[in-house]
Design a protein around this motif. Structure first.
Motif, PDB file in Angstrom:
ATOM      1  N   VAL A  96       1.719  -0.568   5.875  1.00  0.00           N
ATOM      2  CA  VAL A  96       1.113  -1.636   5.076  1.00  0.00           C
ATOM      3  C   VAL A  96       1.782  -1.675   3.713  1.00  0.00           C
ATOM      4  O   VAL A  96       1.748  -0.702   2.966  1.00  0.00           O
ATOM      5  CB  VAL A  96      -0.412  -1.409   4.902  1.00  0.00           C
ATOM      6  N   THR A  97       2.399  -2.804   3.394  1.00  0.00           N
ATOM      7  CA  THR A  97       2.987  -2.974   2.069  1.00  0.00           C
ATOM      8  C   THR A  97       1.908  -3.532   1.140  1.00  0.00           C
ATOM      9  O   THR A  97       0.976  -4.190   1.588  1.00  0.00           O
ATOM     10  CB  THR A  97       4.202  -3.913   2.103  1.00  0.00           C
ATOM     11  N   GLY A  98       2.048  -3.239  -0.136  1.00  0.00           N
ATOM     12  CA  GLY A  98       1.019  -3.667  -1.081  1.00  0.00           C
ATOM     13  C   GLY A  98      -0.287  -2.953  -0.801  1.00  0.00           C
ATOM     14  O   GLY A  98      -1.368  -3.509  -0.970  1.00  0.00           O
ATOM     15  N   GLY A  99      -0.187  -1.697  -0.364  1.00  0.00           N
ATOM     16  CA  GLY A  99      -1.328  -0.980   0.152  1.00  0.00           C
ATOM     17  C   GLY A  99      -2.301  -0.408  -0.850  1.00  0.00           C
ATOM     18  O   GLY A  99      -3.331   0.125  -0.456  1.00  0.00           O
ATOM     19  N   SER A 100      -2.022  -0.504  -2.132  1.00  0.00           N
ATOM     20  CA  SER A 100      -2.918   0.149  -3.094  1.00  0.00           C
ATOM     21  C   SER A 100      -3.987  -0.766  -3.674  1.00  0.00           C
ATOM     22  O   SER A 100      -4.938  -0.288  -4.289  1.00  0.00           O
ATOM     23  CB  SER A 100      -2.118   0.776  -4.243  1.00  0.00           C
ATOM     24  N   ARG A 101      -3.853  -2.078  -3.463  1.00  0.00           N
ATOM     25  CA  ARG A 101      -4.819  -3.015  -4.060  1.00  0.00           C
ATOM     26  C   ARG A 101      -5.142  -4.165  -3.113  1.00  0.00           C
ATOM     27  O   ARG A 101      -4.375  -4.466  -2.209  1.00  0.00           O
ATOM     28  CB  ARG A 101      -4.259  -3.600  -5.349  1.00  0.00           C
TER      29      ARG A 101
ATOM     30  N   PHE B  50       3.513   1.001  -1.879  1.00  0.00           N
ATOM     31  CA  PHE B  50       3.219   0.214  -3.068  1.00  0.00           C
ATOM     32  C   PHE B  50       4.404   0.297  -4.016  1.00  0.00           C
ATOM     33  O   PHE B  50       5.165   1.251  -4.004  1.00  0.00           O
ATOM     34  CB  PHE B  50       1.930   0.675  -3.758  1.00  0.00           C
ATOM     35  N   LYS B  51       4.571  -0.748  -4.821  1.00  0.00           N
ATOM     36  CA  LYS B  51       5.757  -0.864  -5.674  1.00  0.00           C
ATOM     37  C   LYS B  51       5.725   0.071  -6.874  1.00  0.00           C
ATOM     38  O   LYS B  51       6.763   0.517  -7.343  1.00  0.00           O
ATOM     39  CB  LYS B  51       5.926  -2.312  -6.135  1.00  0.00           C
ATOM     40  N   THR B  52       4.549   0.369  -7.385  1.00  0.00           N
ATOM     41  CA  THR B  52       4.452   1.255  -8.550  1.00  0.00           C
ATOM     42  C   THR B  52       3.354   2.282  -8.342  1.00  0.00           C
ATOM     43  O   THR B  52       2.348   2.021  -7.684  1.00  0.00           O
ATOM     44  CB  THR B  52       4.148   0.468  -9.841  1.00  0.00           C
TER      45      THR B  52
ATOM     46  N   ALA C 188       1.492   7.882   1.721  1.00  0.00           N
ATOM     47  CA  ALA C 188       1.352   6.903   0.647  1.00  0.00           C
ATOM     48  C   ALA C 188       2.490   7.136  -0.332  1.00  0.00           C
ATOM     49  O   ALA C 188       2.598   8.217  -0.905  1.00  0.00           O
ATOM     50  CB  ALA C 188       0.004   7.048  -0.039  1.00  0.00           C
ATOM     51  N   GLU C 189       3.335   6.132  -0.487  1.00  0.00           N
ATOM     52  CA  GLU C 189       4.469   6.323  -1.389  1.00  0.00           C
ATOM     53  C   GLU C 189       4.934   5.030  -2.025  1.00  0.00           C
ATOM     54  O   GLU C 189       4.648   3.941  -1.548  1.00  0.00           O
ATOM     55  CB  GLU C 189       5.613   7.031  -0.682  1.00  0.00           C
TER      56      GLU C 189
END
Length: 85
Positions: A17-22, A43-45, A66-67
């Motif tokens: 899942v990209t954009g997985g933190s929000r 996630f990008k940052t 998670a990276e």
């Protein structure tokens, strides 16, 4: 993690899942982990949202990766795919 009332069994599956933190990405990561999938959250940052996600996945006993990765960079994509395999 909240029970949505929908029964999905993803044991033995891996989800990336990209954009997985929000937002929707985070909700997707949590739902897939709750359904038993091994989840790779990208996630990008690195930030508070990413740290919070890791804590929630740890507390749930989820199998996850998670990276930080920028999916517009081939080297990042290759690295993530290698780590997921």
């Amino acid at each position: 993690m909240a029970d949505s009332g929908v029964c999905i069994d993803l044991h033995g599956k891996t989800a990336l899942v990209t954009g997985g933190s929000r937002g929707i990405g985070r909700a997707t990561v949590l739902r897939m982990a709750d359904a038993g999938a091994r989840v790779a959250a990208i996630f990008k940052t690195e930030g508070e949202a990413a740290q919070s996600l890791r804590k929630e996945l740890d507390a749930a006993g989820a199998d996850y990766l998670a990276e930080v990765a920028d999916v517009t960079r081939r080297a990042d994509v290759d690295r993530v795919i290698g780590n997921v395999e």
